[in-house]
Structure formats: structure tokens, C-alpha cells
Design a protein around this motif. Structure first.
Motif, PDB file in Angstrom:
ATOM      1  N   GLY A   1      -3.972   0.824   2.113  1.00 23.53           N
ATOM      2  CA  GLY A   1      -4.559   1.286   2.608  1.00 23.53           C
ATOM      3  C   GLY A   1      -4.033   2.257   3.707  1.00 23.53           C
ATOM      4  O   GLY A   1      -4.632   3.742   3.936  1.00 23.53           O
ATOM      5  N   GLN A   2      -2.881   1.371   4.210  1.00 19.44           N
ATOM      6  CA  GLN A   2      -2.097   2.587   5.142  1.00 19.44           C
ATOM      7  C   GLN A   2      -1.669   3.215   4.827  1.00 19.44           C
ATOM      8  O   GLN A   2      -1.351   5.146   5.317  1.00 19.44           O
ATOM      9  N   MET A   3      -0.989   3.390   3.087  1.00 20.53           N
ATOM     10  CA  MET A   3      -0.466   4.951   3.204  1.00 20.53           C
ATOM     11  C   MET A   3      -1.278   6.011   2.371  1.00 20.53           C
ATOM     12  O   MET A   3      -1.291   7.265   2.935  1.00 20.53           O
ATOM     13  N   HIS A   4      -2.725   5.537   2.367  1.00 21.88           N
ATOM     14  CA  HIS A   4      -3.446   5.958   1.988  1.00 21.88           C
ATOM     15  C   HIS A   4      -4.012   7.438   3.790  1.00 21.88           C
ATOM     16  O   HIS A   4      -4.877   8.344   4.045  1.00 21.88           O
ATOM     17  N   LEU A   5      -4.284   6.236   4.938  1.00 22.45           N
ATOM     18  CA  LEU A   5      -4.035   7.094   5.919  1.00 22.45           C
ATOM     19  C   LEU A   5      -2.707   8.035   6.201  1.00 22.45           C
ATOM     20  O   LEU A   5      -3.378   9.008   6.958  1.00 22.45           O
ATOM     21  N   GLN A   6      -1.943   7.373   6.013  1.00 21.75           N
ATOM     22  CA  GLN A   6      -0.849   8.743   6.597  1.00 21.75           C
ATOM     23  C   GLN A   6      -1.323   9.741   5.426  1.00 21.75           C
ATOM     24  O   GLN A   6      -0.708  10.999   6.214  1.00 21.75           O
ATOM     25  N   ARG A   7      -1.453  10.171   4.766  1.00 21.07           N
ATOM     26  CA  ARG A   7      -1.767  11.043   3.957  1.00 21.07           C
ATOM     27  C   ARG A   7      -3.798  11.608   3.733  1.00 21.07           C
ATOM     28  O   ARG A   7      -3.588  12.596   3.889  1.00 21.07           O
TER      29      ARG A   7
ATOM     30  N   ASN B   1     -11.459   2.229   1.155  1.00 23.06           N
ATOM     31  CA  ASN B   1     -11.845   1.376  -0.195  1.00 23.06           C
ATOM     32  C   ASN B   1     -10.648   0.612  -0.349  1.00 23.06           C
ATOM     33  O   ASN B   1     -10.983  -1.028  -0.762  1.00 23.06           O
ATOM     34  N   ALA B   2      -9.880   0.825  -0.653  1.00 17.53           N
ATOM     35  CA  ALA B   2      -8.709  -0.120   0.045  1.00 17.53           C
ATOM     36  C   ALA B   2      -8.892  -1.487   1.246  1.00 17.53           C
ATOM     37  O   ALA B   2      -8.663  -2.649   0.962  1.00 17.53           O
ATOM     38  N   PHE B   3      -9.111  -1.166   2.625  1.00 18.79           N
ATOM     39  CA  PHE B   3      -9.425  -1.834   3.818  1.00 18.79           C
ATOM     40  C   PHE B   3     -10.570  -2.696   3.282  1.00 18.79           C
ATOM     41  O   PHE B   3     -10.326  -3.823   3.631  1.00 18.79           O
TER      42      PHE B   3
END
Length: 131
Positions: free
Chosen positions: A50-56, A64-66
Motif C-alpha cells: 500500500g505504501q509503495m502504491h501511495l508513493q506512485r 486495495n492493499a490497505f
């Protein structure tokens, strides 16, 4: 342990800015933790994803990840407030602007129950930035 080695590899990729590789390795880590029955490991891996997708700025994927992490956190009765907070931080409507020499398109995505993008057809829309 395989999970620990994969966690270190994900951290290395992230530190080098290789987010695609980190996300791919995170999926392998997730499968490894699931096979091992390590729910805490799965929960923390969903957080990292989730953090990596937020970064992007890939908000639907981050959500979805969270949400998957929250499901596990509730089962474990651990850190469910953290995951709820991460979900609340994700913008519920955002814009993406795609520019190229032939076509410019701006579309918005609004959340009802799920993110539903408007369909916009563009040529060579390889340059897209989320605003």
C-alpha cells in the motif's frame, strides 16, 4: 527463513528506487507468508504494498492493499486503527492528466463503492501524471 530474505530484498529495492521490483518481490513475499500461515507477515506486507502504491499515486491499488491488511488486522485484533487511518488518507476523488503531442485528456475518478474511471481514448498516452 525465506520471508526474512524476501523482506530484505524488498527493502533493498525500495532504497534503490526500484519500485516495480519491490512490488513484484512483495507479491512473492505475500505468497510465502500465506503458505507459512504468518498472518502478521501478510499484514505488514500489505502495508508495504500500500505504501509503495501511495508513493506512485496509484490510489485504487493502495486502497486495495490497505483493505486487505485491515481484514487481517481485524482478525489478529492488532493495528486495525492504523490500516483504517491509511485508508482514510487516500483521496476519494483525484484527477489524472495525460499529455502527448497528439492528445490531451483529463479525467476524474470518483469513488462510490469502487473507483470507476471514465473511459478516455488517447493515442500514445505514455506520459500520464496524477495531479
Amino acid at each position: 527463513r525465506a520471508g526474512e530474505a524476501l523482506q530484505k530484498l524488498v527493502a533493498l529495492y525500495r532504497s534503490q528506487g526500484q519500485i516495480d521490483e519491490a512490488l513484484q518481490t512483495s507479491q512473492i513475499l505475500l505468497q510465502s507468508e500465506e503458505l507459512a500461515g504468518n498472518f502478521y507477515g501478510m499484514m505488514t506486507t500489505y502495508d508495504q504494498i500500500g505504501q509503495m502504491h501511495l508513493q506512485r499515486k496509484q490510489f485504487p491499488q493502495a486502497r486495495n492493499a490497505f483493505e486487505e491488511g485491515l481484514k487481517i488486522a481485524r482478525q489478529l485484533q492488532y493495528e486495525d486503527g492504523y490500516f483504517s487511518e491509511q485508508i482514510q488518507k487516500i483521496p476519494t476523488n483525484w484527477r489524472r492528466k495525460c499529455n502527448n503531442t497528439q492528445t490531451k485528456a483529463i479525467f476524474s475518478v470518483y469513488e462510490a463503492t469502487f473507483f470507476t474511471p471514465l473511459t478516455v481514448f488517447t493515442r500514445n498516452s505514455s506520459s500520464c501524471n496524477i495531479l
